[in-house]
Structures are given as C-alpha cells and as structure tokens.
Design an enzyme around this catalytic site. Sequence first.
Site, PDB file in Angstrom:
ATOM      1  N   ARG A  48       1.000  -1.025  -0.122  1.00  8.51           N
ATOM      2  CA  ARG A  48       0.069   0.083   0.055  1.00  8.51           C
ATOM      3  C   ARG A  48       1.076   1.339   0.118  1.00  8.51           C
ATOM      4  O   ARG A  48       1.884   1.259   0.719  1.00  8.51           O
ATOM      5  CB  ARG A  48      -0.854  -0.074   1.045  1.00  8.51           C
ATOM      6  N   ASP A 104      -5.839   1.485  10.377  1.00  2.52           N
ATOM      7  CA  ASP A 104      -6.533   2.652  10.953  1.00  2.52           C
ATOM      8  C   ASP A 104      -6.272   2.630  12.403  1.00  2.52           C
ATOM      9  O   ASP A 104      -6.889   1.548  12.993  1.00  2.52           O
ATOM     10  CB  ASP A 104      -7.850   2.750  10.716  1.00  2.52           C
ATOM     11  N   ASP A 118      -5.415  -1.685   4.620  1.00  4.33           N
ATOM     12  CA  ASP A 118      -5.457  -0.383   5.504  1.00  4.33           C
ATOM     13  C   ASP A 118      -5.486  -0.853   7.066  1.00  4.33           C
ATOM     14  O   ASP A 118      -6.233  -1.777   7.579  1.00  4.33           O
ATOM     15  CB  ASP A 118      -6.873   0.165   4.926  1.00  4.33           C
ATOM     16  N   ARG A 146      -7.524  -1.484  -2.051  1.00  4.81           N
ATOM     17  CA  ARG A 146      -6.411  -1.492  -1.435  1.00  4.81           C
ATOM     18  C   ARG A 146      -6.002  -3.003  -0.878  1.00  4.81           C
ATOM     19  O   ARG A 146      -7.026  -3.697  -0.531  1.00  4.81           O
ATOM     20  CB  ARG A 146      -6.215  -0.686  -0.278  1.00  4.81           C
TER      21      ARG A 146
END
Length: 161
Positions: free
Chosen positions: A83, A99, A97, A94
């Site tokens: 990524r 977060d 991810d 993607r």
Amino acid sequence: MPEALIALGGNVGDVRTTFRKAIEIFCDGEEVWLRKRSSDYRTPPWGVTDQPPFINAAIEVATGLPPRPLLERAQAVERIFGRHRENEQHWGPRTLDIDLIAYGDLILNEPDLVLPHPRLFERAFVLVPLAEIAPNRQIGGTRIADAAQRAEKAGIERLPN
C-alpha cells in the site's frame, strides 16, 4: 500500558492471509502486544462503491508506543503489503488499511492524526468487529456495542474462521 483499538481492511489479494501476516508484524511482542482479535467480516465497499467487497477486522493492542509512532508503525506495515497512500484512489481498492481508532481515552486533533477516529460512528464495517472484541468500551461517551447496534449493517457477513 495504553491500549489501542485498530481497524483493518482490504479488498485486493488474499486479504485474510494479509491480515494474519500484518498482525504478526505489527504486534511484535516488544512494543505492541495483541490482546484481542475479531473475526473477519465481508463488507460492502464504502465511499467508492464500484469495487469488490472488503474484508474487515479489528484488534485490541497494548503498546508502549505513543500514538504517532504507533500510526507510523501501522503505515510501515501497510507499505510492506504494497500500500502506498500517495498513489491510490481515496476510499478505493487496497491490499491493506490499518487505522488507529482509539488510543486509551486520548483526544487528539492534529492535521494527520485525529483520535478517536473521526468517522468511527459512521462505519458499521469498523463498529461490528470492534463490538465483538470490546463491546463495553466507551468512546466519546458511547458504548461500542450500542453504536454497532444502531449502525446500518446491511451486507456485513461474519466469515467462518
């Protein structure tokens, strides 16, 4: 030691294998320790809807790292799995991810790091996995289980282990 809630998502490649490997790297047992991991969930795309479904999960970690180094660690793991945020479509496909959703009870509002995550309560794909591992945790005065109960969960499917 602070605890942090982390959301994972992806829809390119073998996402479940990516999650397993990424969590092993992220939670090294020296600076970040895995406490809990949710099931994986297939979820409809959010934001840009013309793309494959996502797989989402959540983890709870204990860490000796402050929030910014923890975020940098998450982004370094994302890069390991291909990524590159600067070259991608916002909310688009993607491989991975990661977060940072919450860091203890810290409230932080900086240009590239806001805690708790500013769109947490808009996203069932984050709330549902979080409710599995931290239902009674309160963020901004709201219990995660209550927020997940109210969220629009159409199309979210828990995957078999």
